[in-house]
Scaffold this motif. Structure first.
Motif, mmCIF file in Angstrom:
data_model
loop_
_atom_site.group_PDB
_atom_site.id
_atom_site.type_symbol
_atom_site.label_atom_id
_atom_site.label_comp_id
_atom_site.label_asym_id
_atom_site.label_seq_id
_atom_site.Cartn_x
_atom_site.Cartn_y
_atom_site.Cartn_z
ATOM 1 N N TYR A 179 53.444 56.334 -24.325
ATOM 2 C CA TYR A 179 53.194 56.097 -22.895
ATOM 3 C C TYR A 179 52.033 56.959 -22.398
ATOM 4 C CZ TYR A 179 54.224 56.170 -17.842
ATOM 5 O OH TYR A 179 54.155 56.096 -16.478
ATOM 6 N N GLU A 180 52.046 58.223 -22.786
ATOM 7 C CA GLU A 180 50.972 59.133 -22.363
ATOM 8 C C GLU A 180 49.638 58.726 -22.986
ATOM 9 O OE1 GLU A 180 52.647 62.809 -23.609
ATOM 10 O OE2 GLU A 180 53.872 63.051 -21.776
ATOM 11 N N GLU A 181 49.691 58.277 -24.251
ATOM 12 C CA GLU A 181 48.477 57.817 -24.919
ATOM 13 C C GLU A 181 47.903 56.592 -24.214
ATOM 14 O OE1 GLU A 181 47.079 55.976 -29.273
ATOM 15 O OE2 GLU A 181 49.180 56.493 -28.894
ATOM 16 N N LEU A 182 48.778 55.667 -23.832
ATOM 17 C CA LEU A 182 48.328 54.464 -23.116
ATOM 18 C C LEU A 182 47.732 54.823 -21.760
ATOM 19 C CD1 LEU A 182 51.314 52.111 -24.005
ATOM 20 C CD2 LEU A 182 48.921 51.705 -24.618
ATOM 21 N N GLY A 183 48.311 55.839 -21.108
ATOM 22 C CA GLY A 183 47.776 56.293 -19.829
ATOM 23 C C GLY A 183 46.346 56.773 -19.962
ATOM 24 N N ASP A 227 36.406 46.455 -21.360
ATOM 25 C CA ASP A 227 36.910 45.394 -22.258
ATOM 26 C C ASP A 227 38.164 44.787 -21.622
ATOM 27 O OD1 ASP A 227 37.863 43.778 -24.250
ATOM 28 O OD2 ASP A 227 37.860 45.310 -25.824
ATOM 29 N N PRO A 228 38.015 43.771 -20.750
ATOM 30 C CA PRO A 228 39.155 43.219 -19.999
ATOM 31 C C PRO A 228 40.369 42.833 -20.853
ATOM 32 C CG PRO A 228 37.114 42.361 -19.117
ATOM 33 C CD PRO A 228 36.742 43.120 -20.361
ATOM 34 N N PRO A 229 40.217 42.124 -21.993
ATOM 35 C CA PRO A 229 41.404 41.778 -22.796
ATOM 36 C C PRO A 229 42.157 43.017 -23.294
ATOM 37 C CG PRO A 229 39.535 40.420 -23.442
ATOM 38 C CD PRO A 229 39.002 41.487 -22.549
ATOM 39 N N ALA A 230 41.423 44.007 -23.770
ATOM 40 C CA ALA A 230 42.058 45.237 -24.255
ATOM 41 C C ALA A 230 42.724 45.988 -23.101
ATOM 42 C CB ALA A 230 41.023 46.137 -24.931
ATOM 43 N N TYR A 231 42.038 46.005 -21.954
ATOM 44 C CA TYR A 231 42.600 46.690 -20.781
ATOM 45 C C TYR A 231 43.921 46.043 -20.357
ATOM 46 C CZ TYR A 231 43.057 48.463 -16.016
ATOM 47 O OH TYR A 231 43.537 49.040 -14.878
ATOM 48 N N ARG A 232 43.954 44.686 -20.316
ATOM 49 C CA ARG A 232 45.188 43.998 -19.913
ATOM 50 C C ARG A 232 46.315 44.281 -20.898
ATOM 51 N NH1 ARG A 232 41.560 39.786 -18.536
ATOM 52 N NH2 ARG A 232 41.886 38.797 -20.566
ATOM 53 N N THR A 233 45.997 44.301 -22.186
ATOM 54 C CA THR A 233 47.005 44.582 -23.211
ATOM 55 C C THR A 233 47.592 45.976 -23.037
ATOM 56 O OG1 THR A 233 45.923 43.106 -24.799
ATOM 57 C CG2 THR A 233 47.423 44.782 -25.684
ATOM 58 N N HIS A 234 46.723 46.969 -22.811
ATOM 59 C CA HIS A 234 47.194 48.352 -22.660
ATOM 60 C C HIS A 234 47.978 48.534 -21.355
ATOM 61 C CE1 HIS A 234 45.181 49.400 -26.235
ATOM 62 N NE2 HIS A 234 43.953 49.515 -25.758
ATOM 63 N N VAL A 235 47.525 47.903 -20.287
ATOM 64 C CA VAL A 235 48.241 48.026 -19.004
ATOM 65 C C VAL A 235 49.628 47.418 -19.111
ATOM 66 C CG1 VAL A 235 48.299 47.177 -16.623
ATOM 67 C CG2 VAL A 235 46.206 48.191 -17.532
ATOM 68 N N ASP A 255 55.438 48.281 -19.517
ATOM 69 C CA ASP A 255 56.709 48.039 -20.213
ATOM 70 C C ASP A 255 57.443 49.342 -20.528
ATOM 71 O OD1 ASP A 255 56.335 45.317 -20.168
ATOM 72 O OD2 ASP A 255 55.553 45.177 -22.209
ATOM 73 N N LEU A 256 56.688 50.427 -20.731
ATOM 74 C CA LEU A 256 57.300 51.714 -21.086
ATOM 75 C C LEU A 256 57.629 52.580 -19.874
ATOM 76 C CD1 LEU A 256 55.123 52.755 -24.157
ATOM 77 C CD2 LEU A 256 57.508 52.025 -24.195
ATOM 78 N N GLU A 257 57.110 52.198 -18.724
ATOM 79 C CA GLU A 257 57.195 53.064 -17.546
ATOM 80 C C GLU A 257 58.641 53.403 -17.168
ATOM 81 O OE1 GLU A 257 54.597 53.583 -13.515
ATOM 82 O OE2 GLU A 257 54.880 51.565 -14.318
ATOM 83 N N GLU A 258 59.515 52.396 -17.127
ATOM 84 C CA GLU A 258 60.892 52.642 -16.689
ATOM 85 C C GLU A 258 61.651 53.531 -17.671
ATOM 86 O OE1 GLU A 258 64.958 50.279 -15.276
ATOM 87 O OE2 GLU A 258 63.314 49.164 -16.206
ATOM 88 N N ILE A 259 61.544 53.218 -18.961
ATOM 89 C CA ILE A 259 62.319 53.987 -19.937
ATOM 90 C C ILE A 259 61.842 55.435 -20.011
ATOM 91 C CG2 ILE A 259 60.911 53.383 -21.976
ATOM 92 C CD1 ILE A 259 63.586 53.182 -23.515
ATOM 93 N N LEU A 303 62.939 58.287 -28.270
ATOM 94 C CA LEU A 303 62.499 58.403 -26.874
ATOM 95 C C LEU A 303 61.265 59.289 -26.756
ATOM 96 C CD1 LEU A 303 66.023 58.711 -25.249
ATOM 97 C CD2 LEU A 303 64.374 56.886 -24.779
ATOM 98 N N GLU A 304 61.239 60.354 -27.517
ATOM 99 C CA GLU A 304 60.064 61.235 -27.493
ATOM 100 C C GLU A 304 58.824 60.523 -28.021
ATOM 101 O OE1 GLU A 304 61.550 64.482 -29.744
ATOM 102 O OE2 GLU A 304 62.551 65.443 -28.023
ATOM 103 N N ALA A 305 59.014 59.675 -29.038
ATOM 104 C CA ALA A 305 57.886 58.901 -29.579
ATOM 105 C C ALA A 305 57.379 57.906 -28.541
ATOM 106 C CB ALA A 305 58.320 58.169 -30.843
ATOM 107 N N LEU A 306 58.299 57.290 -27.800
ATOM 108 C CA LEU A 306 57.907 56.346 -26.751
ATOM 109 C C LEU A 306 57.164 57.066 -25.626
ATOM 110 C CD1 LEU A 306 61.104 54.100 -26.506
ATOM 111 C CD2 LEU A 306 58.887 53.456 -27.449
ATOM 112 N N GLU A 307 57.604 58.291 -25.304
ATOM 113 C CA GLU A 307 56.928 59.069 -24.262
ATOM 114 C C GLU A 307 55.500 59.407 -24.697
ATOM 115 O OE1 GLU A 307 58.009 62.811 -21.381
ATOM 116 O OE2 GLU A 307 58.374 63.052 -23.524
#
Length: 359
Positions: free
Chosen positions: A12-16, A27-35, A40-44, A5-9
Protein backbone atom coordinates in the motif's frame (compact mmCIF):
# COMPACT_ATOMS: atom_id res chain seq x y z
CA UNK A 1 -2.03 -13.34 9.57
CA UNK A 2 0.19 -10.50 10.82
CA UNK A 3 2.90 -11.23 8.27
CA UNK A 4 0.37 -11.08 5.42
CA UNK A 5 -1.09 -7.83 6.73
CA UNK A 6 2.33 -6.24 7.09
CA UNK A 7 3.16 -7.23 3.50
CA UNK A 8 -0.09 -5.64 2.31
CA UNK A 9 0.74 -2.46 4.25
CA UNK A 10 4.16 -2.28 2.58
CA UNK A 11 2.53 -2.74 -0.82
CA UNK A 12 0.00 0.00 0.00
CA UNK A 13 2.78 2.42 0.92
CA UNK A 14 4.70 1.49 -2.24
CA UNK A 15 1.61 2.17 -4.37
CA UNK A 16 1.19 5.52 -2.62
CA UNK A 17 4.67 6.51 -3.74
CA UNK A 18 4.08 5.21 -7.26
CA UNK A 19 0.90 7.23 -7.89
CA UNK A 20 2.78 10.37 -6.85
CA UNK A 21 5.63 9.59 -9.24
CA UNK A 22 5.66 12.01 -12.24
CA UNK A 23 6.61 9.13 -14.57
CA UNK A 24 3.52 7.18 -13.53
CA UNK A 25 1.32 10.28 -13.74
CA UNK A 26 2.42 10.64 -17.36
CA UNK A 27 1.26 7.07 -18.12
CA UNK A 28 -2.57 7.05 -17.75
CA UNK A 29 -3.06 3.23 -18.01
CA UNK A 30 -0.37 2.56 -15.40
CA UNK A 31 -1.70 5.34 -13.18
CA UNK A 32 -5.26 3.91 -13.29
CA UNK A 33 -3.95 0.42 -12.46
CA UNK A 34 -1.96 1.68 -9.46
CA UNK A 35 -4.79 3.89 -8.17
CA UNK A 36 -7.22 0.96 -8.37
CA UNK A 37 -4.81 -1.30 -6.47
CA UNK A 38 -4.19 1.46 -3.89
CA UNK A 39 -7.94 1.91 -3.40
CA UNK A 40 -8.49 -1.85 -3.01
CA UNK A 41 -5.95 -1.97 -0.15
CA UNK A 42 -7.06 1.21 1.60
CA UNK A 43 -9.73 -0.30 3.86
CA UNK A 44 -7.76 -3.34 5.00
CA UNK A 45 -4.66 -1.25 5.76
CA UNK A 46 -6.77 1.24 7.73
CA UNK A 47 -8.36 -1.55 9.80
CA UNK A 48 -4.96 -3.20 10.31
CA UNK A 49 -3.50 0.02 11.67
CA UNK A 50 -6.45 0.37 14.06
CA UNK A 51 -5.90 -3.26 15.10
CA UNK A 52 -2.18 -2.72 15.73
CA UNK A 53 -2.97 0.42 17.75
CA UNK A 54 -5.55 -1.52 19.79
CA UNK A 55 -2.99 -4.26 20.52
CA UNK A 56 -0.49 -1.69 21.81
CA UNK A 57 -3.07 0.04 24.01
CA UNK A 58 -4.32 -3.33 25.28
CA UNK A 59 -0.81 -4.33 26.33
CA UNK A 60 -0.40 -1.01 28.16
CA UNK A 61 -3.70 -1.58 29.99
CA UNK A 62 -2.64 -5.12 30.93
CA UNK A 63 0.66 -3.80 32.28
CA UNK A 64 -1.22 -1.33 34.48
CA UNK A 65 -3.43 -4.14 35.81
CA UNK A 66 -0.38 -6.35 36.46
CA UNK A 67 1.21 -3.44 38.35
CA UNK A 68 -1.93 -3.04 40.45
CA UNK A 69 -2.22 0.49 39.01
CA UNK A 70 0.40 1.67 41.47
CA UNK A 71 -1.66 0.71 44.50
CA UNK A 72 -4.54 3.04 43.61
CA UNK A 73 -7.78 0.99 43.77
CA UNK A 74 -9.83 3.38 41.61
CA UNK A 75 -7.07 3.56 39.01
CA UNK A 76 -6.86 -0.25 38.99
CA UNK A 77 -10.60 -0.50 38.37
CA UNK A 78 -10.34 1.96 35.47
CA UNK A 79 -7.44 -0.03 34.01
CA UNK A 80 -9.48 -3.25 34.21
CA UNK A 81 -12.43 -1.58 32.45
CA UNK A 82 -10.09 -0.22 29.79
CA UNK A 83 -8.55 -3.67 29.31
CA UNK A 84 -11.97 -5.29 28.83
CA UNK A 85 -13.04 -2.60 26.36
CA UNK A 86 -9.82 -2.86 24.36
CA UNK A 87 -10.01 -6.65 24.33
CA UNK A 88 -13.50 -6.45 22.80
CA UNK A 89 -12.25 -3.97 20.21
CA UNK A 90 -9.28 -6.22 19.39
CA UNK A 91 -11.66 -9.15 18.79
CA UNK A 92 -13.95 -7.04 16.58
CA UNK A 93 -11.06 -5.73 14.47
CA UNK A 94 -9.53 -9.20 14.17
CA UNK A 95 -12.83 -10.61 12.90
CA UNK A 96 -13.10 -7.73 10.43
CA UNK A 97 -9.56 -8.37 9.15
CA UNK A 98 -10.30 -12.05 8.58
CA UNK A 99 -13.25 -11.08 6.37
CA UNK A 100 -11.20 -8.46 4.49
CA UNK A 101 -8.44 -11.00 3.85
CA UNK A 102 -10.84 -13.26 1.94
CA UNK A 103 -9.94 -12.79 -1.76
CA UNK A 104 -12.34 -10.41 -3.43
CA UNK A 105 -14.24 -11.60 -6.48
CA UNK A 106 -12.53 -9.69 -9.32
CA UNK A 107 -15.90 -9.33 -11.05
CA UNK A 108 -17.70 -7.64 -8.13
CA UNK A 109 -17.41 -4.10 -9.50
CA UNK A 110 -18.55 -5.05 -12.98
CA UNK A 111 -21.84 -4.31 -14.71
CA UNK A 112 -23.92 -7.37 -15.60
CA UNK A 113 -25.80 -9.02 -18.41
CA UNK A 114 -29.17 -10.06 -16.98
CA UNK A 115 -31.15 -12.80 -18.74
CA UNK A 116 -34.71 -13.68 -17.70
CA UNK A 117 -36.63 -16.48 -19.43
CA UNK A 118 -40.08 -17.96 -18.92
CA UNK A 119 -39.91 -21.60 -17.80
CA UNK A 120 -42.67 -24.09 -16.98
CA UNK A 121 -46.13 -22.61 -16.73
CA UNK A 122 -47.05 -21.28 -20.17
CA UNK A 123 -48.59 -17.79 -20.24
CA UNK A 124 -48.39 -17.47 -16.46
CA UNK A 125 -44.62 -18.09 -16.54
CA UNK A 126 -44.23 -15.42 -19.24
CA UNK A 127 -46.26 -12.94 -17.19
CA UNK A 128 -44.13 -13.66 -14.14
CA UNK A 129 -40.94 -13.28 -16.21
CA UNK A 130 -42.08 -9.75 -17.06
CA UNK A 131 -42.69 -9.02 -13.37
CA UNK A 132 -39.30 -10.43 -12.35
CA UNK A 133 -37.57 -8.27 -14.94
CA UNK A 134 -39.50 -5.23 -13.70
CA UNK A 135 -38.42 -6.12 -10.14
CA UNK A 136 -34.75 -6.01 -11.12
CA UNK A 137 -35.27 -2.83 -13.11
CA UNK A 138 -36.89 -1.16 -10.08
CA UNK A 139 -34.02 -2.32 -7.86
CA UNK A 140 -31.49 -0.96 -10.35
CA UNK A 141 -33.34 2.36 -10.44
CA UNK A 142 -33.17 2.65 -6.64
CA UNK A 143 -29.40 2.12 -6.77
CA UNK A 144 -28.86 4.59 -9.61
CA UNK A 145 -27.88 1.95 -12.17
CA UNK A 146 -28.76 2.09 -15.86
CA UNK A 147 -30.77 -0.72 -17.49
CA UNK A 148 -30.51 -1.19 -21.26
CA UNK A 149 -32.63 -3.85 -22.96
CA UNK A 150 -30.51 -5.76 -25.47
CA UNK A 151 -33.14 -8.19 -26.72
CA UNK A 152 -36.73 -8.99 -25.82
CA UNK A 153 -39.32 -11.53 -26.94
CA UNK A 154 -42.92 -11.00 -25.86
CA UNK A 155 -45.66 -13.59 -25.42
CA UNK A 156 -49.15 -13.26 -26.87
CA UNK A 157 -50.59 -12.78 -23.37
CA UNK A 158 -48.39 -9.72 -22.80
CA UNK A 159 -45.64 -11.36 -20.79
CA UNK A 160 -42.04 -12.02 -21.74
CA UNK A 161 -40.71 -15.22 -23.22
CA UNK A 162 -37.20 -13.86 -22.83
CA UNK A 163 -35.43 -10.61 -22.06
CA UNK A 164 -31.71 -9.85 -22.07
CA UNK A 165 -30.53 -6.56 -20.59
CA UNK A 166 -27.34 -4.83 -19.50
CA UNK A 167 -27.43 -3.48 -15.94
CA UNK A 168 -24.70 -0.86 -15.80
CA UNK A 169 -23.38 0.40 -12.49
CA UNK A 170 -20.44 -0.12 -10.15
CA UNK A 171 -21.01 -3.13 -7.94
CA UNK A 172 -23.97 -4.48 -9.92
CA UNK A 173 -22.45 -7.96 -10.10
CA UNK A 174 -21.61 -8.04 -6.38
CA UNK A 175 -25.28 -7.38 -5.54
CA UNK A 176 -26.94 -9.55 -8.17
CA UNK A 177 -24.56 -12.48 -8.64
CA UNK A 178 -26.53 -14.83 -6.38
CA UNK A 179 -29.75 -14.31 -8.35
CA UNK A 180 -28.93 -16.92 -11.02
CA UNK A 181 -31.28 -19.88 -10.80
CA UNK A 182 -34.91 -20.93 -11.01
CA UNK A 183 -37.44 -18.55 -9.44
CA UNK A 184 -40.76 -20.24 -8.66
CA UNK A 185 -44.09 -18.46 -8.26
CA UNK A 186 -47.21 -19.78 -6.53
CA UNK A 187 -50.39 -17.79 -7.11
CA UNK A 188 -53.79 -17.73 -8.83
CA UNK A 189 -53.12 -16.72 -12.45
CA UNK A 190 -55.27 -14.01 -14.03
CA UNK A 191 -56.34 -16.64 -16.58
CA UNK A 192 -57.57 -19.04 -13.86
CA UNK A 193 -61.36 -18.90 -13.52
CA UNK A 194 -61.69 -21.54 -10.77
CA UNK A 195 -59.37 -19.75 -8.36
CA UNK A 196 -56.82 -22.54 -8.18
CA UNK A 197 -53.22 -21.81 -7.22
CA UNK A 198 -50.72 -22.60 -9.98
CA UNK A 199 -46.96 -23.06 -9.77
CA UNK A 200 -44.82 -21.61 -12.56
CA UNK A 201 -41.15 -20.79 -12.93
CA UNK A 202 -38.70 -18.49 -14.66
CA UNK A 203 -34.94 -18.79 -15.00
CA UNK A 204 -32.56 -15.95 -14.24
CA UNK A 205 -28.92 -15.74 -15.32
CA UNK A 206 -26.59 -12.99 -14.11
CA UNK A 207 -23.29 -12.74 -16.00
CA UNK A 208 -20.49 -10.24 -15.33
CA UNK A 209 -20.16 -8.12 -18.44
CA UNK A 210 -16.89 -8.86 -20.18
CA UNK A 211 -14.80 -6.20 -21.87
CA UNK A 212 -13.16 -6.74 -25.23
CA UNK A 213 -9.72 -7.00 -23.63
CA UNK A 214 -10.95 -9.88 -21.44
CA UNK A 215 -12.52 -11.98 -24.18
CA UNK A 216 -11.00 -12.01 -27.64
CA UNK A 217 -13.48 -13.19 -30.26
CA UNK A 218 -11.94 -13.96 -33.64
CA UNK A 219 -13.98 -12.98 -36.69
CA UNK A 220 -13.34 -16.40 -38.24
CA UNK A 221 -15.09 -18.04 -35.27
CA UNK A 222 -18.32 -16.07 -35.80
CA UNK A 223 -21.11 -16.72 -38.28
CA UNK A 224 -23.45 -13.75 -38.73
CA UNK A 225 -26.99 -14.26 -40.02
CA UNK A 226 -29.22 -11.31 -40.80
CA UNK A 227 -33.01 -11.55 -40.86
CA UNK A 228 -36.16 -9.48 -40.58
CA UNK A 229 -37.21 -8.56 -37.06
CA UNK A 230 -40.54 -9.72 -35.70
CA UNK A 231 -43.01 -8.34 -33.19
CA UNK A 232 -43.61 -4.69 -32.21
CA UNK A 233 -41.28 -2.21 -33.85
CA UNK A 234 -43.03 -0.07 -36.42
CA UNK A 235 -42.64 0.05 -40.18
CA UNK A 236 -39.24 -1.65 -40.26
CA UNK A 237 -40.62 -4.91 -38.85
CA UNK A 238 -40.57 -7.70 -41.46
CA UNK A 239 -39.31 -5.25 -44.12
CA UNK A 240 -35.59 -4.75 -43.37
CA UNK A 241 -32.87 -7.19 -42.40
CA UNK A 242 -32.03 -5.41 -39.15
CA UNK A 243 -32.11 -8.41 -36.80
CA UNK A 244 -28.84 -10.25 -36.17
CA UNK A 245 -28.02 -13.80 -35.11
CA UNK A 246 -24.45 -14.63 -34.05
CA UNK A 247 -23.20 -18.20 -33.86
CA UNK A 248 -19.91 -18.83 -32.09
CA UNK A 249 -18.67 -21.85 -34.04
CA UNK A 250 -16.21 -23.31 -31.47
CA UNK A 251 -18.80 -23.43 -28.66
CA UNK A 252 -22.09 -23.47 -30.56
CA UNK A 253 -23.36 -20.46 -28.60
CA UNK A 254 -26.12 -18.54 -30.43
CA UNK A 255 -27.11 -14.96 -29.65
CA UNK A 256 -29.91 -13.08 -31.42
CA UNK A 257 -30.76 -9.40 -31.20
CA UNK A 258 -33.55 -7.52 -32.93
CA UNK A 259 -34.42 -4.78 -30.46
CA UNK A 260 -32.94 -1.96 -32.54
CA UNK A 261 -33.92 -0.85 -36.06
CA UNK A 262 -30.24 -0.54 -36.91
CA UNK A 263 -28.40 -3.71 -37.90
CA UNK A 264 -25.12 -2.25 -36.60
CA UNK A 265 -26.62 -1.54 -33.18
CA UNK A 266 -28.10 -5.03 -32.98
CA UNK A 267 -24.72 -6.51 -33.90
CA UNK A 268 -22.97 -4.49 -31.18
CA UNK A 269 -25.52 -5.58 -28.58
CA UNK A 270 -25.29 -9.22 -29.62
CA UNK A 271 -21.50 -9.08 -29.29
CA UNK A 272 -21.82 -7.76 -25.72
CA UNK A 273 -23.98 -10.73 -24.78
CA UNK A 274 -21.73 -13.22 -26.59
CA UNK A 275 -18.58 -11.92 -24.89
CA UNK A 276 -20.22 -12.17 -21.47
CA UNK A 277 -21.42 -15.72 -22.10
CA UNK A 278 -17.96 -16.79 -23.26
CA UNK A 279 -16.44 -15.11 -20.21
CA UNK A 280 -18.91 -16.99 -17.99
CA UNK A 281 -17.93 -20.30 -19.61
CA UNK A 282 -14.25 -19.54 -18.95
CA UNK A 283 -15.02 -18.70 -15.30
CA UNK A 284 -16.95 -21.95 -14.86
CA UNK A 285 -14.01 -23.91 -16.25
CA UNK A 286 -11.73 -22.23 -13.73
CA UNK A 287 -14.17 -23.03 -10.92
CA UNK A 288 -14.10 -26.73 -11.81
CA UNK A 289 -10.38 -26.77 -11.08
CA UNK A 290 -10.75 -25.36 -7.58
CA UNK A 291 -11.27 -27.15 -4.27
CA UNK A 292 -14.44 -29.20 -3.72
CA UNK A 293 -15.78 -26.76 -1.13
CA UNK A 294 -15.37 -23.88 -3.56
CA UNK A 295 -17.09 -25.80 -6.36
CA UNK A 296 -19.97 -26.58 -4.03
CA UNK A 297 -20.38 -22.92 -3.14
CA UNK A 298 -20.31 -21.79 -6.77
CA UNK A 299 -22.81 -24.52 -7.58
CA UNK A 300 -25.45 -22.90 -5.40
CA UNK A 301 -25.75 -20.18 -8.03
CA UNK A 302 -26.35 -22.60 -10.87
CA UNK A 303 -29.34 -21.55 -12.93
CA UNK A 304 -30.71 -25.14 -12.96
CA UNK A 305 -31.50 -25.01 -9.23
CA UNK A 306 -34.70 -23.73 -7.64
CA UNK A 307 -33.39 -20.93 -5.48
CA UNK A 308 -36.47 -18.93 -4.49
CA UNK A 309 -40.24 -19.17 -4.17
CA UNK A 310 -42.65 -16.24 -4.41
CA UNK A 311 -45.90 -17.26 -2.67
CA UNK A 312 -48.51 -14.58 -3.28
CA UNK A 313 -51.47 -16.10 -1.33
CA UNK A 314 -49.31 -16.15 1.81
CA UNK A 315 -47.50 -12.91 0.95
CA UNK A 316 -44.04 -14.40 1.39
CA UNK A 317 -40.81 -14.79 -0.56
CA UNK A 318 -38.46 -17.59 0.53
CA UNK A 319 -34.85 -18.21 -0.46
CA UNK A 320 -34.16 -21.94 -0.20
CA UNK A 321 -30.36 -21.65 -0.05
CA UNK A 322 -30.20 -19.64 3.18
CA UNK A 323 -33.63 -20.64 4.59
CA UNK A 324 -34.77 -17.02 4.77
CA UNK A 325 -38.44 -16.04 4.42
CA UNK A 326 -39.66 -12.45 4.16
CA UNK A 327 -43.37 -11.74 4.53
CA UNK A 328 -43.41 -8.83 2.09
CA UNK A 329 -43.64 -10.28 -1.39
CA UNK A 330 -45.33 -7.18 -2.85
CA UNK A 331 -42.60 -4.84 -1.59
CA UNK A 332 -39.97 -7.31 -2.84
CA UNK A 333 -41.49 -7.24 -6.34
CA UNK A 334 -41.22 -3.44 -6.23
CA UNK A 335 -37.46 -3.72 -5.90
CA UNK A 336 -37.14 -3.73 -2.10
CA UNK A 337 -34.58 -6.54 -2.24
CA UNK A 338 -31.72 -5.31 -0.05
CA UNK A 339 -32.54 -7.40 3.03
CA UNK A 340 -32.49 -10.62 1.00
CA UNK A 341 -29.43 -9.70 -1.07
CA UNK A 342 -27.43 -8.65 1.98
CA UNK A 343 -28.31 -11.89 3.77
CA UNK A 344 -27.12 -13.88 0.75
CA UNK A 345 -23.87 -11.90 0.55
CA UNK A 346 -23.22 -12.41 4.28
CA UNK A 347 -23.90 -16.15 4.00
CA UNK A 348 -21.53 -16.72 1.08
CA UNK A 349 -18.91 -14.43 2.57
CA UNK A 350 -18.95 -16.65 5.69
CA UNK A 351 -18.60 -19.73 3.45
CA UNK A 352 -15.55 -18.22 1.75
CA UNK A 353 -14.06 -17.35 5.13
CA UNK A 354 -14.47 -20.96 6.30
CA UNK A 355 -12.71 -22.11 3.16
CA UNK A 356 -9.83 -19.69 3.69
CA UNK A 357 -9.40 -20.90 7.27
CA UNK A 358 -9.25 -24.53 6.07
CA UNK A 359 -6.60 -23.60 3.51
Amino acid sequence: MLEKLEALERRYEELGRLIADPAVLADPPAYRTHVRAFSDLEEIVSVFRDYRRALKELEEAREMVRAGAGGDASLLEMARDEQASLDRRRSELEARLKVLLVPKDPNDDKSVILEVRAGTGGDEAALFAAEIFRMYARYAEKRGWRVEVLDMSRSEAGGLKEVIAAVEGKGAYSRLKYESGVHRVQRVPVTESAGRIHTSAVTVAVLPEAEEVEVKVDDKDIRIDRFCSSGPGGQSVNTTYSAVRLTHIPTGLVVSCQDEKSQHKNLAKAMRVLRSRLYDIARQEQDKERAATRREMVGTGDRSEKIRTYNFPQGRVSDHRIKLTLHQVQDFMEGEMDEMLEALATHYQAERLKEEIKV
